[in-house]
Design an enzyme around this catalytic site. Structure first.
Site, PDB file in Angstrom:
ATOM      1  N   HIS A  72       0.837  -1.209   0.000  1.00  0.00           N
ATOM      2  CA  HIS A  72       0.000   0.000   0.000  1.00  0.00           C
ATOM      3  C   HIS A  72       0.865   1.250   0.000  1.00  0.00           C
ATOM      4  O   HIS A  72       1.963   1.280   0.577  1.00  0.00           O
ATOM      5  CB  HIS A  72      -1.012  -0.003   1.153  1.00  0.00           C
ATOM      6  N   ASP A 189       6.102   2.226   6.776  1.00  0.00           N
ATOM      7  CA  ASP A 189       4.860   1.482   6.602  1.00  0.00           C
ATOM      8  C   ASP A 189       3.951   2.323   5.694  1.00  0.00           C
ATOM      9  O   ASP A 189       3.381   3.305   6.148  1.00  0.00           O
ATOM     10  CB  ASP A 189       4.226   1.234   7.964  1.00  0.00           C
ATOM     11  N   GLU A 223      -5.206   1.327   2.728  1.00  0.00           N
ATOM     12  CA  GLU A 223      -4.975   0.284   3.720  1.00  0.00           C
ATOM     13  C   GLU A 223      -5.002   0.827   5.132  1.00  0.00           C
ATOM     14  O   GLU A 223      -5.522   0.173   6.047  1.00  0.00           O
ATOM     15  CB  GLU A 223      -3.618  -0.387   3.445  1.00  0.00           C
ATOM     16  N   GLU A 224      -4.479   2.022   5.353  1.00  0.00           N
ATOM     17  CA  GLU A 224      -4.410   2.570   6.707  1.00  0.00           C
ATOM     18  C   GLU A 224      -5.784   2.888   7.290  1.00  0.00           C
ATOM     19  O   GLU A 224      -5.913   3.070   8.501  1.00  0.00           O
ATOM     20  CB  GLU A 224      -3.532   3.822   6.733  1.00  0.00           C
ATOM     21  N   ASP A 244       4.186  -5.864   3.893  1.00  0.00           N
ATOM     22  CA  ASP A 244       3.901  -4.786   4.848  1.00  0.00           C
ATOM     23  C   ASP A 244       4.938  -4.857   5.958  1.00  0.00           C
ATOM     24  O   ASP A 244       5.919  -5.599   5.856  1.00  0.00           O
ATOM     25  CB  ASP A 244       2.470  -4.913   5.381  1.00  0.00           C
ATOM     26  N   HIS A 324       4.326   2.872  13.341  1.00  0.00           N
ATOM     27  CA  HIS A 324       3.363   3.974  13.388  1.00  0.00           C
ATOM     28  C   HIS A 324       3.882   5.153  14.210  1.00  0.00           C
ATOM     29  O   HIS A 324       3.116   6.033  14.602  1.00  0.00           O
ATOM     30  CB  HIS A 324       1.993   3.512  13.905  1.00  0.00           C
TER      31      HIS A 324
END
Length: 369
Positions: A72, A189, A223-224, A244, A324
Site C-alpha cells: 500500500h 509502513d 490500507e491505513e 507490509d 506507526h
C-alpha cells in the site's frame, strides 16, 4: 527459478522518492502518479481503479491461476477538525496512530488552493512558560494543535488563508539512512513495501525472468483506513502475497534483518499452504527469515478477504522498530524481501485446481497431521 539480483541503489532511490511524496489516506493522487510513471518507465502495463489503486500485470506463460503481490502507498496523516479562536487548528488522525508521535512533527497543510507549512504541538508547548505543566498535561489528539507558519492569530486569519475543516495534513517523513544500513523515517509502513515491490519488478524486467503465470503487482491507496485491497483484485486471482511491516517490539519474533513471515494477525491465520510455500522458498534459497504472530495488526490481506474475495493470502514483512511512530528498518530486510518476491513470481502456481473458484474434491490439498 533463479535468485534475482536486486539493485540496491534503485531500491533506496525509489524509497526516498516515495517518502518525499505526501500520501495520507484520502490524499494519494500524487503518489499514484509517481508509481504509475515508474511502471511506465519499466514498460509494465497497468490500470487504475476509480479512486487510484494500481493494478499492474507481468505476463506469464499462462494467465491462470494467476497471482497478485500487493503493497500500500497510503500513509497515516491528519485532518483539520476545527479552526480555533487562537489561530491554531484542532486535528483528528487519519489512520490509527497515537498523538504522542505527532508532537513536534513538521507537517504540510493542504487547503483547496494552496499549502502551508506548520508544526504539531501540545497545547502547552513553552518550557519557559509552563515548565512542569508540560510533563503533566494529558496526551491525545484533543491535546495537540497545528501551528501554521503564517501571520495568523485569530479564526478570521485562518479563514483568510483559505483553511477549512476537513483539510488534509501530511506529516514530514524526515528520512535518514546511516552508514550501518539503518533507515529512519516516518511512513516506512508501507512506502518501504512499495519500494520492495518495485525493486522486484525492476529485477524481473532487467533480467528478463520467465514467469509461469500472470502476476499482478497491486498498489493500494486505503490500507491505513481499513479498505485496502478490498476492491483492487482481479477476480481470477487465486493467491495474493502482501508486503507490509512487521513489529520488532518486546514479545514479538520479528527482526529488522531478513524476512519476517506472519503466520496470523488479528483477523486470523493466513493461508496455511501459501505461507508454507513462502517458508519453503526462504529455506531453498537461503533467505534469512523468522515467523511471527501479530495481535494488533491487519493488512491488505484482511481487507481482500472481508470483501468476499476467495483468495489464498500470505503476509511477508520487513521488521520495523517503533511502528506507526518514527520508524526504523534495515536495508538488509528490504533486499531479502525483494529477492523473495522475485523468486515467488517465478514459481509455479500453488495448486492447478485453484484456477477454479469452485470445483470437485480432486486436487484439493491436505495439511499434515
Amino acid at each position: 527459478m533463479k535468485l534475482p539480483h536486486i539493485d540496491s541503489e534503485y531500491l533506496v532511490d525509489i524509497l526516498l522518492r516515495l517518502l518525499f511524496t505526501p500520501s495520507p489516506s484520502g490524499y494519494t493522487d500524487r503518489v499514484v502518479h509517481l508509481v504509475s510513471e515508474e511502471l511506465e518507465r519499466l514498460s509494465v502495463p497497468f490500470e487504475l481503479t476509480r479512486r487510484g489503486a494500481i493494478r499492474a500485470t507481468l505476463k506469464g506463460r499462462v494467465s491462470e491461476p494467476d497471482r497478485a503481490v500487493v503493497a500500500h502507498i497510503d500513509t497515516l496523516g491528519a485532518m483539520v477538525k476545527s479552526l480555533k479562536e487562537n489561530g491554531r487548528l484542532e486535528l483528528v488522525p487519519v489512520g490509527h496512530w497515537n498523538a504522542r508521535f505527532a508532537e513536534g512533527a513538521r507537517a504540510t497543510l493542504f487547503t483547496d488552493h494552496c499549502q502551508w507549512r506548520g508544526t504539531i504541538l501540545p497545547l502547552k508547548a513553552s518550557g519557559h512558560t509552563f515548565a512542569p505543566e508540560i510533563d503533566n498535561q494529558p496526551g491525545g489528539w484533543e491535546h495537540v494543535e497545528l501551528r501554521i507558519d503564517a501571520k495568523v492569530r485569530t479564526l478570521e486569519d485562518l479563514l483568510r488563508l483559505g483553511v477549512h475543516v476537513g483539510d488534509f495534513i501530511a506529516i514530514d517523513t524526515a528520512p535518514e539512512i546511516t552508514d550501518t544500513g539503518f533507515i529512519n523515517s516516518r511512513h516506512l509502513d508501507d512506502k518501504a513495501g512499495a519500494a520492495v515491490l518495485l525493486a522486484a519488478i525492476e529485477s524481473v524486467h532487467r533480467e528478463g525472468l520467465d514467469l509461469p503465470v500472470d502476476c499482478h503487482p497491486l498498489f493500494t491507496i486505503s490500507e491505513e483506513v481499513g479498505s485496502g485491497a478490498s476492491a483492487a483484485l482481479h477476480q481470477d486471482v487465486a493467491e495474493m502475497l502482501t508486503i507490509d511491516n512487521g513489529t520488532t517490539a518486546p514479545g514479538q519474533n520479528s527482526s529488522e534483518f531478513g524476512v519476517t513471515i506472519a503466520m496470523a494477525d488479528q483477523s486470523g491465520p493466513f493461508d496455511y499452504h501459501l505461507t508454507h510455500r513462502i517458508i519453503q522458498l526462504c529455506q531453498e534459497f537461503a533467505i534469512p527469515h523468522q515467523r511471527d504472530v501479530f495481535k494488533y495488526y491487519r493488512s491488505d490481506s484482511a481487507a481482500a478477504l472481508e470483501a468476499g474475495n476467495d483468495v489464498r493470502t500470505a503476509l511477508v514483512t520487513f521488521g520495523v522498530d517503533a511502528s506507526h511512530g518514527y520508524e526504523r528498518i534495515h536495508l538488509d530486510a528490504l533486499e531479502s524481501l525483494a529477492r523473495l518476491v522475485g523468486i515467488y513470481m517465478q514459481g509455479p502456481p500453488l495448486y492447478s485446481r485453484d484456477r477454479y473458484g469452485i470445483g470437485p474434491r480432486a486436487g484439493f490439498p491436505t495439511q499434515p497431521g
